[in-house]
Design a protein around this motif. Structure first.
Motif, short mmCIF file in Angstrom:
data_model
loop_
_atom_site.label_atom_id
_atom_site.label_comp_id
_atom_site.label_asym_id
_atom_site.label_seq_id
_atom_site.Cartn_x
_atom_site.Cartn_y
_atom_site.Cartn_z
N HIS A 137 -11.07 6.65 7.76
CA HIS A 137 -10.03 5.56 8.19
C HIS A 137 -8.87 6.17 8.97
CE1 HIS A 137 -12.35 2.64 6.18
NE2 HIS A 137 -12.17 3.22 5.16
N PHE A 139 -4.91 5.09 10.65
CA PHE A 139 -4.04 3.95 10.99
C PHE A 139 -2.84 4.56 11.49
CE2 PHE A 139 -6.24 3.67 6.78
CZ PHE A 139 -6.83 2.51 6.84
N VAL A 148 0.40 -0.98 9.88
CA VAL A 148 -0.85 -0.46 9.69
C VAL A 148 -0.73 0.82 8.62
CG1 VAL A 148 -1.95 -1.41 11.66
CG2 VAL A 148 -1.24 0.97 11.81
N SER A 149 0.07 1.48 8.76
CA SER A 149 0.18 2.86 7.83
C SER A 149 0.56 2.43 6.45
CB SER A 149 0.82 3.99 8.46
OG SER A 149 2.37 3.69 8.69
N ASN A 153 -1.69 -1.61 3.17
CA ASN A 153 -2.73 -1.80 4.10
C ASN A 153 -3.84 -0.83 3.75
OD1 ASN A 153 -3.93 -3.14 6.62
ND2 ASN A 153 -3.65 -1.16 7.43
N HIS A 157 -8.01 -1.24 2.75
CA HIS A 157 -9.32 -0.76 3.63
C HIS A 157 -9.98 0.17 2.54
CE1 HIS A 157 -7.13 -2.19 6.94
NE2 HIS A 157 -8.37 -2.28 7.50
#
Length: 159
Positions: A137, A139, A148-149, A153, A157
């Motif tokens: 993944h 980000f 997103v980081s 979050n 995921h």
């Protein structure tokens, strides 16, 4: 070109403080492990100190309960990262690794030019999750953003 999902983490040396300054290479950090690494543009900067690192500190046990190591990286020296970690209350086991010359973020293709702010080359704000050194993944934040980081979050995921 920046690192992509499915790519192997490049081999680079980083530094940290453990009974003095120590060198650690990325194979040691990633090989045979599940690792979340997040990068910040600079220790002691507002978003990094108020949100990014504290989020990973708060959720550290959630990552560890899933068998995931947590690593913070910044283009700063290891003394700054040690002091920053102490000021934020980083738990034992959350590694604070210095990429003083930006060799690692350049190898990832995730560097940015912060010269306009007097900071030179820095890491873009990002997080990645790797299994045995392979990115699963990724980000990467848009410039000036923090979405997103975040620890929340990234953790979402991993479920």
């Amino acid at each position: 070109m920046s690192i992509q999902i499915g790519d192997t983490i490049p081999e680079v040396t980083l530094k940290h403080i453990h009974d003095g300054v120590r060198v650690i290479d990325t194979p040691t950090v990633f090989s045979g492990k599940n690792v979340v690494m997040f990068a910040v543009p600079g220790a002691f900067t507002p978003t990094c100190s108020e949100h990014h690192l504290p989020g990973f500190v708060a959720r550290f046990d959630d990552f560890r309960s899933r068998g995931v190591d947590v690593v913070c990286i910044a283009v700063n020296d290891p003394f700054v990262l040690q002091a920053w970690g102490e000021s934020v209350g980083v738990p034992p086991g959350l590694q604070m690794l210095a990429d003083g010359n930006a060799d690692f973020v350049r190898a990832l293709g995730l560097e940015m030019d912060a010269s306009a702010y007097g900071m030179g080359t820095r890491a873009r704000r990002f997080a990645l999750y790797a299994e045995d050194g392979v990115v699963r993944h990724l980000f990467v934040e848009a410039p000036g953003e923090f979405k997103v980081s975040s620890a929340d979050n990234v953790l979402a995921h991993l479920d």
